[in-house]
Motif scaffolding. Structure first.
Motif, PDB file in Angstrom:
ATOM      1  N   LYS A 165      -3.991  -0.068  16.233  1.00 60.80           N
ATOM      2  CA  LYS A 165      -4.226   0.936  17.172  1.00 60.80           C
ATOM      3  C   LYS A 165      -5.648   1.363  16.784  1.00 60.80           C
ATOM      4  O   LYS A 165      -6.396   1.852  17.559  1.00 60.80           O
ATOM      5  N   ARG A 166      -6.082   1.325  15.450  1.00 61.44           N
ATOM      6  CA  ARG A 166      -7.238   1.813  15.144  1.00 61.44           C
ATOM      7  C   ARG A 166      -8.396   0.814  15.611  1.00 61.44           C
ATOM      8  O   ARG A 166      -9.529   1.218  16.083  1.00 61.44           O
ATOM      9  N   VAL A 167      -8.150  -0.522  15.416  1.00 61.22           N
ATOM     10  CA  VAL A 167      -8.985  -1.498  15.948  1.00 61.22           C
ATOM     11  C   VAL A 167      -9.162  -1.401  17.598  1.00 61.22           C
ATOM     12  O   VAL A 167     -10.561  -1.332  17.907  1.00 61.22           O
ATOM     13  N   ASP A 168      -8.349  -1.132  18.208  1.00 55.31           N
ATOM     14  CA  ASP A 168      -8.125  -1.023  19.646  1.00 55.31           C
ATOM     15  C   ASP A 168      -9.210   0.379  20.249  1.00 55.31           C
ATOM     16  O   ASP A 168     -10.056   0.403  20.767  1.00 55.31           O
ATOM     17  N   ALA A 208     -10.177  12.449  16.276  1.00 59.52           N
ATOM     18  CA  ALA A 208      -8.947  11.552  16.458  1.00 59.52           C
ATOM     19  C   ALA A 208      -8.538  10.687  15.427  1.00 59.52           C
ATOM     20  O   ALA A 208      -7.247  10.455  15.203  1.00 59.52           O
ATOM     21  N   ASN A 209      -9.707  10.124  14.639  1.00 57.38           N
ATOM     22  CA  ASN A 209      -9.402   9.220  13.492  1.00 57.38           C
ATOM     23  C   ASN A 209      -8.545  10.179  12.556  1.00 57.38           C
ATOM     24  O   ASN A 209      -7.809   9.651  11.900  1.00 57.38           O
ATOM     25  N   ALA A 210      -8.907  11.183  12.180  1.00 48.70           N
ATOM     26  CA  ALA A 210      -8.385  12.156  11.046  1.00 48.70           C
ATOM     27  C   ALA A 210      -7.131  12.513  11.512  1.00 48.70           C
ATOM     28  O   ALA A 210      -6.105  12.514  10.514  1.00 48.70           O
ATOM     29  N   VAL A 211      -6.810  12.697  12.812  1.00 47.69           N
ATOM     30  CA  VAL A 211      -5.351  13.239  13.249  1.00 47.69           C
ATOM     31  C   VAL A 211      -4.402  12.186  12.981  1.00 47.69           C
ATOM     32  O   VAL A 211      -3.337  12.101  12.633  1.00 47.69           O
ATOM     33  N   LEU A 271      -0.045   8.737   7.587  1.00 48.74           N
ATOM     34  CA  LEU A 271       0.349   9.132   6.223  1.00 48.74           C
ATOM     35  C   LEU A 271       1.784   9.696   6.319  1.00 48.74           C
ATOM     36  O   LEU A 271       2.748   9.353   5.505  1.00 48.74           O
ATOM     37  N   GLN A 272       1.945  10.747   7.357  1.00 47.73           N
ATOM     38  CA  GLN A 272       3.249  11.330   7.401  1.00 47.73           C
ATOM     39  C   GLN A 272       4.564  10.322   7.720  1.00 47.73           C
ATOM     40  O   GLN A 272       5.479  10.202   7.247  1.00 47.73           O
ATOM     41  N   ALA A 273       4.250   9.329   8.515  1.00 45.75           N
ATOM     42  CA  ALA A 273       5.173   8.332   9.041  1.00 45.75           C
ATOM     43  C   ALA A 273       5.467   7.486   7.867  1.00 45.75           C
ATOM     44  O   ALA A 273       6.554   6.951   7.750  1.00 45.75           O
ATOM     45  N   LEU A 274       4.345   6.861   7.092  1.00 50.65           N
ATOM     46  CA  LEU A 274       4.579   6.164   5.741  1.00 50.65           C
ATOM     47  C   LEU A 274       5.488   6.996   4.999  1.00 50.65           C
ATOM     48  O   LEU A 274       6.148   6.290   4.243  1.00 50.65           O
ATOM     49  N   LEU A 275       5.267   8.449   4.673  1.00 50.24           N
ATOM     50  CA  LEU A 275       6.132   8.882   3.912  1.00 50.24           C
ATOM     51  C   LEU A 275       7.295   8.968   4.167  1.00 50.24           C
ATOM     52  O   LEU A 275       8.450   9.093   3.131  1.00 50.24           O
TER      53      LEU A 275
END
Length: 152
Positions: free
Chosen positions: A111-114, A80-83, A89-93
């Protein structure tokens, strides 16, 4: 201070010395008693080993199952972290402005902290469940041990 030696003790020694068959019988009885005690000790040891195996088997089974479940949860969390990382990364690009990058980064970190907190709760719940299940056979064995110590 003088001590009085009873005459009876001398008679016992004399009687024992005068009849070697009685001495041999006493030695034989002592050996038989020792053999009986040794046999009883062996059976108690064997019984204790069986009891220990009965206690240890569910502990190992539970530990194995919990380890397997923890491994599955860990792999799922890593996946899940990798996805999430690749999606981020796609959103940042695709961001059009620095403010949009900052907003995406802030949302991603939140979201990662939660998600990390939720994962920690799941791991803690699983570990608590495992400890409780592992403690059951130990507690039962200890209760049986205490019950066996009590005089009948």
């Amino acid at each position: 201070m003088t001590t009085k030696v009873s005459e009876r003790s001398f008679e016992t020694i004399e009687n024992s010395a005068s009849t070697p068959l009685k001495v041999a019988d006493q030695i034989g009885a002592s050996v038989e008693k020792g053999n009986k005690q040794l046999t009883e000790a062996f059976f108690k040891f064997a019984s204790s080993a069986e009891e220990a195996q009965k206690v240890l088997t569910p502990i190992f089974e539970t530990a194995t199952l919990v380890g397997y479940e923890l491994s599955l949860k860990s792999v799922a969390a890593l996946q899940a972290n990798a996805v999430a990382g690749f999606s981020h990364l796609q959103a940042l690009l695709g961001a059009n402005s620095p403010s949009q990058v900052f907003e995406l980064q802030s949302a991603f970190l939140h979201k990662r902290v939660d998600t990390s907190i939720e994962n920690a709760k799941e791991f803690r719940a699983l570990a608590s469940k495992a400890v409780a299940e592992i403690a059951k056979p130990i507690n039962n064995a200890f209760d049986k041990f205490l019950a066996d110590l009590r005089p009948a």
